[in-house]
Design an enzyme around this catalytic site. Sequence first.
Site, PDB file in Angstrom:
ATOM      1  N   CYS A 141      98.312  43.960 -29.517  1.00 44.24           N
ATOM      2  CA  CYS A 141      98.725  42.917 -29.047  1.00 44.24           C
ATOM      3  C   CYS A 141      98.547  41.852 -30.356  1.00 44.24           C
ATOM      4  O   CYS A 141      99.372  40.973 -30.446  1.00 44.24           O
ATOM      5  CB  CYS A 141      98.128  42.032 -27.346  1.00 44.24           C
ATOM      6  N   HIS A 165      99.300  34.899 -27.323  1.00 47.01           N
ATOM      7  CA  HIS A 165      99.632  35.588 -26.720  1.00 47.01           C
ATOM      8  C   HIS A 165     100.156  35.497 -25.634  1.00 47.01           C
ATOM      9  O   HIS A 165      98.729  35.047 -24.503  1.00 47.01           O
ATOM     10  CB  HIS A 165      97.936  36.601 -27.499  1.00 47.01           C
ATOM     11  N   ASN A 212     104.816  40.234 -21.155  1.00 46.98           N
ATOM     12  CA  ASN A 212     103.735  40.412 -21.766  1.00 46.98           C
ATOM     13  C   ASN A 212     104.930  41.796 -22.985  1.00 46.98           C
ATOM     14  O   ASN A 212     104.672  42.967 -22.096  1.00 46.98           O
ATOM     15  CB  ASN A 212     102.357  41.261 -21.292  1.00 46.98           C
TER      16      ASN A 212
END
Length: 361
Positions: free
Chosen positions: A117, A257, A287
């Site tokens: 990520c 994020h 996500n």
Amino acid sequence: MEKINAVITGVGGYVPDYILDNEEMSRIVDTSDEWIMERIGVKTRHILKPEQGSGTSYLMTRAVQQLLEKTKVDPDTIEALIVATTTPDYHFPSTASLVIGNCGLKNAFGFDMEAACSGFLYAMEVGSGLISSGRHKRIIICGGDHMSSMTNYEDRNTCPIFGDGAACVLMEATTENVGLVDSYLRVDGQGFPPLHMTAGGSAKMPSHETVDNREHYVYQEGRTVFKHAVTNMSDAVETIVKRNNLTNNDIAWLVPHQANVRIESAVAKRIGLSEEQVMINIDHMANTSGGTLPLALWEYEPLLKKGDKIVFTAFGAGFTWGAAYMIWGYDGDKFSDYPADFYKEGKVSREEWYAKRGKRD
């Protein structure tokens, strides 16, 4: 000789048309809208269906095509393409090579980066270095993942978290005082046990046993990851802020994020930022791993102004994490059919906003 800076001059994005909402999710696995919203903050997520396309390269190709179309940049002038993804189409060739071929970037070289990520954050630093060296003037950085390809829809703790999508930025050389100013990037190598995919690599190759044991999906220990994410993202942001003598009033936007709405809130609170200063789209994007940072830029682009001071932060498997400080290089609403206040003040719906910006076919 004037200093060469690397500045973003355009953003392209793409998310699949199919939307998996919490009501449908609750029919797939034992969960509920209330449970998901309270713990994660996701209402809907975009999922790439086989009949629409396949692989991360499909998502990124669409994003790059949109970027080139809206910026009117000649594909022959693109010198490099960097892909940040955890879900490459194949072990080889690289996803970057597929996107380059699909988009006709005949003068570009390219490669994939894997930092989970945090991948796009790392890729911005690498891209900035290529440009600041003086050897390259125009590159594209892509971030995105086909997360549904490794999501276990029998695991109620992880399947509501993830969605599919990709976005990209055009990064160019400039001598103006704009662009990527500073980065603080870290990895400790201690994050395997609580966040990994067990099989599929050279350490544990695919077999009937690994498939039967469902070892080709994301495994995550949520509480452990949450704790490390909040601490490390907050520390990284504080480091960048202090190192560049920034105050919370200086920062126009925090781009975190999109892993968990509680993580985003905790990081913002730690450095004294208001909700209005934080880019949040996890509720409808979920996500998307390497795609969360550029997709946030893509969605918020019309609200950005030249000179805005932006801080990025991310955390991913490994553990990888970091933060970056950027001075934005253009007024984003030049690419929008709507003025920025139309969306910010609720004058148009999100779907109308997307449609005007090229998301839909």
